[in-house]
Design an enzyme around this catalytic site. Structure first.
Site, short mmCIF file in Angstrom:
data_model
loop_
_atom_site.label_atom_id
_atom_site.label_comp_id
_atom_site.label_asym_id
_atom_site.label_seq_id
_atom_site.Cartn_x
_atom_site.Cartn_y
_atom_site.Cartn_z
CB CYS A 75 2.78 24.05 35.56
SG CYS A 75 2.54 22.62 34.49
CG HIS A 88 1.32 26.12 31.07
ND1 HIS A 88 2.21 25.78 30.08
CD2 HIS A 88 1.32 25.09 31.97
CE1 HIS A 88 2.75 24.59 30.39
NE2 HIS A 88 2.23 24.15 31.52
#
Length: 362
Positions: free
Chosen positions: A161, A254
């Site tokens: 990710c 993120h």
């Protein structure tokens, strides 16, 4: 792509964990796929999915009615699980060795495995794919099937990710030859499978360490930019990437602050134009989970922001902002991606859709 005639029967391995739950939430009402089997550890087996998850449902949307009464199977009962599905998504929580073994056991049972786990990301004949970036890597499945002795079964994985907010950006800029990159990622707590309820010490806190994450963030982009040679993927040598990964008190999303040196000197206009026009096979084929706008560029000084931008294209898009010249590097920017949608379950579902469209699931 038109809607597919029959619905594919899908199983989720590791269905009770956070990524397993995200798979279930995203697959509710999917035009091609129907979740018919949920599998987890022996302690959850034989309970209904609703009982097994109990108060640990971590999604903001309610648990889909269709899965509540499914009886959880033991993930180790490979033949039984495999016989009930066309393919599986894997989000099991085990040691790397155990994950490698169980995913291979499913593949050998002639069940395609699309995995969110890192265990097989460096297996030479396992494709690790961001569908807009390196769909041609699925070609190694032929060699993998020869090794496994299967006609239908294989393993495909999606990358970590942490790289989703900058690797696609650097891909869009490939013709300008980026050769050196410094990235710092500010990573959400859902990446650790947690909410603030589970992890109260993260409130108002930053932890400058996420085990194994920096190595993945530096090396995995080189594998997705690699070439298929003789039935294996040979990683690219450039750009050299150095990374720091920091856990921040954010639930989803993120963010990356990135500095880049280029061999060719692009203008700001050229860089932005490459971002907003960047698309790939998922967009061309109009796959169900494909974002129409893969990368958006935001002109405002204070964007991208998690609270405003993380759900771009239902969490499947990437947001970029603050592109400006740097005094040490050539250019710097800030990127943002949804870590459990594009970065985990959603990215794996898009891989499965492309594999389905290209006939690998048949």
């Amino acid at each position: 792509m038109e809607n597919i005639e029959k619905k594919w029967k899908v199983g989720i391995l590791g269905a009770t964990g956070m990524v397993g739950q995200r798979f279930i939430a995203l697959l509710e009402d999917h035009p091609w796929y129907e979740v018919v089997t949920v599998a987890a550890s022996p302690r959850s087996a034989k309970k209904t999915y609703e009982e097994a998850v109990g108060g640990r449902w971590k999604m903001t949307t309610p648990m889909p009615e269709a899965v509540k009464k499914l009886v959880v199977m033991d993930v180790n009962d490979v033949e039984k699980v495999a016989s009930s599905v066309d393919f599986v998504f894997s989000a099991v929580d085990m040691s790397k060795e155990e994950i490698r073994a169980i995913e291979e056991a499913y593949a050998r049972s002639e069940t395609p495995v699309v995995s969110n786990n890192s265990a097989h990301r460096w297996t030479p004949d396992v494709p690790m794919v961001v569908p807009e970036v390196n769909p041609e890597h699925f070609q190694v499945i032929r060699a993998q099937r020869e090794r496994l002795g299967t006609t239908k079964g294989f393993i495909a994985v999606k990358p970590n990710c942490s790289i989703q907010s900058y690797a696609p950006v650097l891909t869009a800029w490939k013709e300008f030859e980026p050769y050196e990159v410094v990235a710092t990622t500010y990573q959400a707590i859902s990446g650790a499978g947690k909410t603030f309820k589970d992890w109260p010490e993260m409130e108002g806190n930053i932890i400058p360490y996420i085990g194994g994450e920096e190595e993945k963030s530096e090396q995995e982009p080189l594998r997705i930019w690699g070439k298929v040679e003789d039935g294996v993927i040979v990683k690219a040598q450039e750009p050299k990437i150095t990374c720091q990964c920091i856990r921040v008190p954010v639930l989803n999303g993120h963010t990356a602050a990135v500095f880049v040196k280029f061999r060719k000197k692009p203008t700001k206009e050229e860089l932005i134009q490459k971002l907003v026009s960047f698309s790939g096979l998922p967009q061309e084929l109009k796959l169900p989970s494909a974002p129409a706008q893969f990368i958006q560029y935001l002109e405002e000084d204070d964007r991208p922001q998690v609270s405003l931008d993380v759900d771009l294209e239902k969490g499947m898009g990437i947001s970029v902002g603050r592109l400006r010249e740097d005094t040490v590097y050539d250019w710097k920017f800030v990127g943002l991606s949804h870590n459990t949608v594009r970065g985990a379950a959603g990215g794996a579902i898009l891989c499965a859709e492309l594999l389905t469209a290209q006939g690998y699931m048949d």
